[in-house]
Motif scaffolding. Structure first.
Motif, PDB file in Angstrom:
ATOM      1  N   GLY A   1     -21.707  16.277  18.125  1.00 39.15           N
ATOM      2  CA  GLY A   1     -22.402  16.177  19.404  1.00 39.15           C
ATOM      3  C   GLY A   1     -21.759  15.219  20.401  1.00 39.15           C
ATOM      4  N   PHE A   2     -20.827  14.384  19.928  1.00 43.05           N
ATOM      5  CA  PHE A   2     -20.197  13.388  20.792  1.00 43.05           C
ATOM      6  C   PHE A   2     -18.738  13.684  21.107  1.00 43.05           C
ATOM      7  CE2 PHE A   2     -23.757  11.322  18.709  1.00 43.05           C
ATOM      8  CZ  PHE A   2     -24.382  10.709  19.783  1.00 43.05           C
ATOM      9  N   ARG A   3     -18.210  14.802  20.621  1.00 44.32           N
ATOM     10  CA  ARG A   3     -16.815  15.176  20.872  1.00 44.32           C
ATOM     11  C   ARG A   3     -16.649  15.691  22.295  1.00 44.32           C
ATOM     12  NH1 ARG A   3     -16.330  18.893  15.560  1.00 44.32           N
ATOM     13  NH2 ARG A   3     -16.768  17.220  14.082  1.00 44.32           N
ATOM     14  N   LYS A   4     -15.430  15.527  22.834  1.00 39.54           N
ATOM     15  CA  LYS A   4     -15.115  16.072  24.162  1.00 39.54           C
ATOM     16  C   LYS A   4     -15.175  17.586  24.139  1.00 39.54           C
ATOM     17  CE  LYS A   4     -12.170  12.305  25.751  1.00 39.54           C
ATOM     18  NZ  LYS A   4     -10.813  11.943  26.213  1.00 39.54           N
ATOM     19  N   SER A   5     -14.774  18.183  23.011  1.00 36.15           N
ATOM     20  CA  SER A   5     -14.857  19.629  22.799  1.00 36.15           C
ATOM     21  C   SER A   5     -14.983  19.857  21.296  1.00 36.15           C
ATOM     22  CB  SER A   5     -13.619  20.343  23.353  1.00 36.15           C
ATOM     23  OG  SER A   5     -12.465  19.969  22.623  1.00 36.15           O
ATOM     24  N   THR A   6     -15.291  21.074  20.883  1.00 38.50           N
ATOM     25  CA  THR A   6     -15.492  21.378  19.470  1.00 38.50           C
ATOM     26  C   THR A   6     -14.273  21.020  18.629  1.00 38.50           C
ATOM     27  OG1 THR A   6     -16.946  23.183  20.108  1.00 38.50           O
ATOM     28  CG2 THR A   6     -16.155  23.189  17.845  1.00 38.50           C
ATOM     29  N   ASN A   7     -13.083  21.315  19.140  1.00 36.83           N
ATOM     30  CA  ASN A   7     -11.851  21.091  18.378  1.00 36.83           C
ATOM     31  C   ASN A   7     -11.066  19.875  18.862  1.00 36.83           C
ATOM     32  OD1 ASN A   7     -12.244  23.325  16.681  1.00 36.83           O
ATOM     33  ND2 ASN A   7     -11.489  24.685  18.274  1.00 36.83           N
ATOM     34  N   HIS A   8     -11.734  18.946  19.536  1.00 39.17           N
ATOM     35  CA  HIS A   8     -11.050  17.754  20.051  1.00 39.17           C
ATOM     36  C   HIS A   8     -10.438  16.956  18.896  1.00 39.17           C
ATOM     37  CE1 HIS A   8     -10.068  14.388  22.583  1.00 39.17           C
ATOM     38  NE2 HIS A   8     -10.825  13.575  21.842  1.00 39.17           N
ATOM     39  N   GLU A   9      -9.141  16.670  19.008  1.00 35.95           N
ATOM     40  CA  GLU A   9      -8.412  15.900  17.996  1.00 35.95           C
ATOM     41  C   GLU A   9      -7.914  14.618  18.656  1.00 35.95           C
ATOM     42  OE1 GLU A   9      -5.536  18.844  16.785  1.00 35.95           O
ATOM     43  OE2 GLU A   9      -6.871  19.557  15.203  1.00 35.95           O
ATOM     44  N   PRO A  10      -8.735  13.567  18.642  1.00 31.65           N
ATOM     45  CA  PRO A  10      -8.393  12.334  19.372  1.00 31.65           C
ATOM     46  C   PRO A  10      -7.172  11.622  18.804  1.00 31.65           C
ATOM     47  CG  PRO A  10     -10.377  12.030  18.060  1.00 31.65           C
ATOM     48  CD  PRO A  10     -10.003  13.465  17.936  1.00 31.65           C
ATOM     49  N   LEU A  11      -6.483  10.918  19.684  1.00 29.02           N
ATOM     50  CA  LEU A  11      -5.353  10.080  19.292  1.00 29.02           C
ATOM     51  C   LEU A  11      -5.844   8.658  19.080  1.00 29.02           C
ATOM     52  CD1 LEU A  11      -2.621  11.239  21.850  1.00 29.02           C
ATOM     53  CD2 LEU A  11      -2.879  11.943  19.463  1.00 29.02           C
ATOM     54  N   MET A  12      -5.297   8.001  18.061  1.00 34.74           N
ATOM     55  CA  MET A  12      -5.622   6.608  17.769  1.00 34.74           C
ATOM     56  C   MET A  12      -4.311   5.879  17.505  1.00 34.74           C
ATOM     57  SD  MET A  12      -9.009   6.530  17.783  1.00 34.74           S
ATOM     58  CE  MET A  12      -9.580   5.108  16.883  1.00 34.74           C
ATOM     59  N   ILE A  13      -4.197   4.664  18.056  1.00 36.60           N
ATOM     60  CA  ILE A  13      -3.047   3.821  17.752  1.00 36.60           C
ATOM     61  C   ILE A  13      -3.482   2.847  16.664  1.00 36.60           C
ATOM     62  CG2 ILE A  13      -3.528   2.172  19.617  1.00 36.60           C
ATOM     63  CD1 ILE A  13      -0.408   1.997  19.934  1.00 36.60           C
ATOM     64  N   VAL A  14      -2.661   2.723  15.625  1.00 35.90           N
ATOM     65  CA  VAL A  14      -3.022   1.927  14.451  1.00 35.90           C
ATOM     66  C   VAL A  14      -2.065   0.745  14.343  1.00 35.90           C
ATOM     67  CG1 VAL A  14      -3.368   1.957  11.954  1.00 35.90           C
ATOM     68  CG2 VAL A  14      -3.861   4.011  13.305  1.00 35.90           C
ATOM     69  N   GLU A  15      -2.639  -0.448  14.229  1.00 34.85           N
ATOM     70  CA  GLU A  15      -1.822  -1.658  14.100  1.00 34.85           C
ATOM     71  C   GLU A  15      -2.068  -2.306  12.751  1.00 34.85           C
ATOM     72  OE1 GLU A  15      -4.589  -5.087  16.195  1.00 34.85           O
ATOM     73  OE2 GLU A  15      -3.140  -4.044  17.450  1.00 34.85           O
ATOM     74  N   ALA A  16      -1.055  -3.050  12.291  1.00 38.98           N
ATOM     75  CA  ALA A  16      -1.127  -3.744  11.003  1.00 38.98           C
ATOM     76  C   ALA A  16      -1.628  -5.164  11.190  1.00 38.98           C
ATOM     77  CB  ALA A  16       0.252  -3.775  10.366  1.00 38.98           C
ATOM     78  N   HIS A  17      -2.332  -5.659  10.200  1.00 32.90           N
ATOM     79  CA  HIS A  17      -2.706  -7.066  10.156  1.00 32.90           C
ATOM     80  C   HIS A  17      -1.977  -7.760   9.019  1.00 32.90           C
ATOM     81  CE1 HIS A  17      -6.371  -7.186  12.921  1.00 32.90           C
ATOM     82  NE2 HIS A  17      -5.739  -6.066  13.132  1.00 32.90           N
ATOM     83  N   ASP A  18      -1.002  -7.059   8.435  1.00 32.36           N
ATOM     84  CA  ASP A  18      -0.148  -7.615   7.395  1.00 32.36           C
ATOM     85  C   ASP A  18       1.224  -7.889   7.990  1.00 32.36           C
ATOM     86  OD1 ASP A  18      -1.706  -7.400   4.779  1.00 32.36           O
ATOM     87  OD2 ASP A  18      -1.921  -5.371   5.571  1.00 32.36           O
ATOM     88  N   GLU A  19       1.997  -8.733   7.331  1.00 32.05           N
ATOM     89  CA  GLU A  19       3.342  -9.055   7.786  1.00 32.05           C
ATOM     90  C   GLU A  19       4.331  -8.835   6.659  1.00 32.05           C
ATOM     91  OE1 GLU A  19       3.367 -13.098   9.142  1.00 32.05           O
ATOM     92  OE2 GLU A  19       2.246 -12.596  10.953  1.00 32.05           O
ATOM     93  N   GLY A  20       5.549  -8.450   7.010  1.00 31.74           N
ATOM     94  CA  GLY A  20       6.594  -8.296   6.016  1.00 31.74           C
ATOM     95  C   GLY A  20       7.487  -7.127   6.333  1.00 31.74           C
ATOM     96  N   LYS A  21       8.121  -6.611   5.287  1.00 31.80           N
ATOM     97  CA  LYS A  21       9.022  -5.469   5.417  1.00 31.80           C
ATOM     98  C   LYS A  21       8.240  -4.190   5.170  1.00 31.80           C
ATOM     99  CE  LYS A  21      12.900  -7.659   6.080  1.00 31.80           C
ATOM    100  NZ  LYS A  21      13.600  -7.599   7.325  1.00 31.80           N
ATOM    101  N   LEU A  22       8.311  -3.280   6.141  1.00 32.25           N
ATOM    102  CA  LEU A  22       7.663  -1.975   6.020  1.00 32.25           C
ATOM    103  C   LEU A  22       8.650  -1.012   5.393  1.00 32.25           C
ATOM    104  CD1 LEU A  22       5.449   0.149   6.733  1.00 32.25           C
ATOM    105  CD2 LEU A  22       6.613   0.412   8.917  1.00 32.25           C
ATOM    106  N   SER A  23       8.254  -0.397   4.300  1.00 32.79           N
ATOM    107  CA  SER A  23       9.056   0.633   3.642  1.00 32.79           C
ATOM    108  C   SER A  23       8.226   1.901   3.599  1.00 32.79           C
ATOM    109  CB  SER A  23       9.407   0.225   2.208  1.00 32.79           C
ATOM    110  OG  SER A  23      10.114  -0.984   2.198  1.00 32.79           O
TER     111      SER A  23
END
Length: 128
Positions: free
Chosen positions: A61-83
């Motif tokens: 009931g809160f989507r922009k449209s039935t098939n709306h696939e929103p974009l989200m940017i995800v950030e880390a709260h950890d530090e180090g080497k990403l593999s």
């Protein structure tokens, strides 16, 4: 005057995060780090990637449209080497919880501490 900050020292598995109780799948549409490198250095609050989420992220009931696939940017709260894990592809749909890599702080005193600490924000592409 300087304030002390707490740095999270650990090895953490990076997974496709569950961004709502109903969220089931997402695909990485953009890397915010050098994903072509075998290891990239990540600091706390660095954006890692942008995901396109399955419509079930938002209650129907809160989507922009039935098939709306929103974009989200995800950030880390950890530090180090990403593999990144071998075979992880941009643009491929993954289930929530799928392991895509790890962030290792390089401190061998701790064993694998499980899932990573993250935060996500709604994202819209410029001009979109």
């Amino acid at each position: 005057m300087f304030q002390r900050t707490l740095v999270c020292l650990r090895k953490a598995q990076i997974t496709i995060p569950q961004l709502s109780p109903t969220h089931s799948r997402a695909k990485i549409v953009k890397w915010c780090v050098d994903a072509s490198s075998t290891t990239s250095s990540v600091e706390s609050y660095d954006p890692l990637f942008i995901v396109q989420c399955s419509p079930d992220l938002v209650t129907e009931g809160f989507r922009k449209s039935t098939n709306h696939e929103p974009l989200m940017i995800v950030e880390a709260h950890d530090e180090g080497k990403l593999s990144l894990k071998d075979g992880i592809e941009m643009g491929k749909w993954y289930d929530v919880g799928t392991e895509i890599g790890e962030i290792d702080d390089g401190d061998d005193d701790f064993e694998d501490d499980g899932e990573w600490l993250w935060q996500a924000y709604s994202h819209e592409e410029e001009g979109g």
